[in-house]
Scaffold this motif. Structure first.
Motif, short mmCIF file in Angstrom:
data_model
loop_
_atom_site.label_atom_id
_atom_site.label_comp_id
_atom_site.label_asym_id
_atom_site.label_seq_id
_atom_site.Cartn_x
_atom_site.Cartn_y
_atom_site.Cartn_z
N MET A 95 12.32 21.07 6.61
CA MET A 95 13.60 20.42 6.80
C MET A 95 14.63 21.42 7.27
O MET A 95 14.41 22.61 7.24
N GLY A 96 15.81 20.91 7.63
CA GLY A 96 16.89 21.76 8.11
C GLY A 96 17.45 22.61 7.01
O GLY A 96 16.75 23.29 6.29
N LYS A 97 18.74 22.55 6.84
CA LYS A 97 19.40 23.34 5.81
C LYS A 97 19.08 22.78 4.44
O LYS A 97 18.59 21.68 4.30
N GLY A 98 19.39 23.55 3.40
CA GLY A 98 19.07 23.14 2.04
C GLY A 98 19.72 21.83 1.64
O GLY A 98 20.90 21.62 1.87
N THR A 99 18.94 20.96 1.06
CA THR A 99 19.46 19.67 0.60
C THR A 99 19.35 19.62 -0.91
O THR A 99 18.80 18.69 -1.47
N GLU A 100 19.87 20.66 -1.58
CA GLU A 100 19.72 20.74 -3.03
C GLU A 100 20.78 19.93 -3.77
O GLU A 100 21.11 20.24 -4.89
N GLY A 101 21.30 18.88 -3.15
CA GLY A 101 22.30 18.05 -3.80
C GLY A 101 21.67 16.90 -4.56
O GLY A 101 20.46 16.75 -4.63
N LYS A 102 22.53 16.04 -5.12
CA LYS A 102 22.09 14.87 -5.87
C LYS A 102 21.85 13.74 -4.87
O LYS A 102 22.77 13.25 -4.24
N GLN A 103 20.59 13.34 -4.71
CA GLN A 103 20.25 12.32 -3.72
C GLN A 103 20.77 10.96 -4.15
O GLN A 103 20.59 10.53 -5.27
N ILE A 104 21.40 10.28 -3.20
CA ILE A 104 21.99 8.96 -3.46
C ILE A 104 21.10 7.86 -2.87
O ILE A 104 20.76 6.89 -3.54
N ALA A 105 20.75 7.98 -1.59
CA ALA A 105 19.94 6.96 -0.92
C ALA A 105 19.04 7.63 0.10
O ALA A 105 19.37 8.68 0.63
N GLN A 106 17.90 6.98 0.39
CA GLN A 106 16.96 7.52 1.34
C GLN A 106 16.47 6.40 2.26
O GLN A 106 16.29 5.27 1.82
N ASN A 107 16.28 6.74 3.53
CA ASN A 107 15.78 5.79 4.51
C ASN A 107 14.28 6.02 4.66
O ASN A 107 13.84 6.83 5.47
N LYS A 108 13.48 5.32 3.86
CA LYS A 108 12.03 5.51 3.87
C LYS A 108 11.41 5.00 5.16
O LYS A 108 10.41 5.52 5.62
N LYS A 109 12.00 3.99 5.75
CA LYS A 109 11.47 3.39 6.96
C LYS A 109 11.59 4.33 8.17
O LYS A 109 10.82 4.25 9.12
N ALA A 110 12.55 5.25 8.13
CA ALA A 110 12.80 6.14 9.27
C ALA A 110 11.58 6.99 9.60
O ALA A 110 11.20 7.10 10.77
N ARG A 111 10.95 7.58 8.60
CA ARG A 111 9.78 8.44 8.86
C ARG A 111 8.56 7.61 9.26
O ARG A 111 7.62 8.13 9.84
N HIS A 112 8.59 6.32 8.94
CA HIS A 112 7.51 5.43 9.36
C HIS A 112 7.68 5.03 10.83
O HIS A 112 6.71 4.89 11.56
N ASP A 113 8.92 4.83 11.26
CA ASP A 113 9.19 4.35 12.61
C ASP A 113 9.41 5.45 13.64
O ASP A 113 9.38 5.18 14.83
N TYR A 114 9.70 6.69 13.20
CA TYR A 114 10.03 7.76 14.13
C TYR A 114 9.29 9.05 13.79
O TYR A 114 9.02 9.33 12.63
N HIS A 115 8.98 9.83 14.82
CA HIS A 115 8.52 11.21 14.64
C HIS A 115 9.80 12.03 14.52
O HIS A 115 10.54 12.16 15.50
N ILE A 116 10.10 12.58 13.36
CA ILE A 116 11.33 13.36 13.16
C ILE A 116 11.04 14.80 13.59
O ILE A 116 10.17 15.45 13.03
N GLU A 117 11.77 15.27 14.60
CA GLU A 117 11.53 16.60 15.14
C GLU A 117 12.48 17.65 14.58
O GLU A 117 12.09 18.79 14.37
N GLU A 118 13.74 17.29 14.40
CA GLU A 118 14.72 18.22 13.84
C GLU A 118 15.63 17.46 12.89
O GLU A 118 15.80 16.25 13.03
N THR A 119 16.20 18.18 11.91
CA THR A 119 17.16 17.55 11.01
C THR A 119 18.45 18.34 11.00
O THR A 119 18.45 19.56 11.23
N TYR A 120 19.55 17.64 10.78
CA TYR A 120 20.87 18.24 10.72
C TYR A 120 21.60 17.70 9.50
O TYR A 120 21.51 16.50 9.21
N GLU A 121 22.33 18.57 8.83
CA GLU A 121 23.15 18.15 7.70
C GLU A 121 24.57 17.92 8.22
O GLU A 121 25.14 18.80 8.86
N ALA A 122 25.11 16.74 7.94
CA ALA A 122 26.45 16.41 8.43
C ALA A 122 27.29 15.87 7.28
O ALA A 122 26.79 15.19 6.40
#
Length: 157
Positions: A1-28
């Motif tokens: 993954m991109g930068k550290g995501t050591e925060g408290k997770q609120i919601a996740q898009n599970k369908k995204a990794r099923h529908d797309y090949h994720i090549e890069e991630t960005y924290e915004a």
């Protein structure tokens, strides 16, 4: 993954990794109103149909559903309004170039709280074909069967 995501997770898009090949991630970061951040902290967010787009040199998040805050009365927000993403200029310029290529899109993967601020993990994804999705499901089922067989062999000693 991109930068550290050591925060408290609120919601996740599970369908995204099923529908797309994720090549890069960005924290915004997200530009939010007061009632929106309160709803996010209460985990009243839905990423299901949301997507990001770069227009006029700024990144925007579309169709992110944040439920109205219960005690918000007249100060409540529009649940699916377009929200601005906070990214560095270099990242935005890179995303402009990458999303111009055919088949690439920006997909929000998860929302989390990091150091008191709401962050969204954006993935640069290329759409999967139907046979790619079937292949992933077969791999997942095979992995599950292997783990089950291993677990049974451990218990049967």
């Amino acid at each position: 993954m991109g930068k550290g995501t050591e925060g408290k997770q609120i919601a996740q898009n599970k369908k995204a990794r099923h529908d797309y090949h994720i090549e890069e991630t960005y924290e915004a970061g997200l530009v939010l109103t007061g009632t929106e951040i309160k709803s996010i902290r209460n985990r009243r967010v839905n990423l299901k149909d949301s997507f990001a787009r770069v227009s006029r040199g700024e990144a925007w998040l579309h169709n992110l559903h944040i439920s109205p805050y219960e005690q918000g009365n007249r100060y409540n927000h529009d649940p699916v309004r377009t929200r601005k993403l906070l990214l560095h200029r270099k990242e935005i310029n890179k995303l402009i170039g990458l999303t111009k290529e055919k088949g690439y899109t920006l997909v929000p993967l998860k929302i989390y709280i990091k150091n008191g601020f709401a962050k969204v993990l954006i993935g640069l994804g290329k759409g999967k074909k139907k046979y790619d999705k079937r292949e992933d499901l077969k791999k997942k089922a095979a992995k599950r069967d292997i783990e089950r067989a291993f677990k049974d062999s451990q218990l049967g000693r």
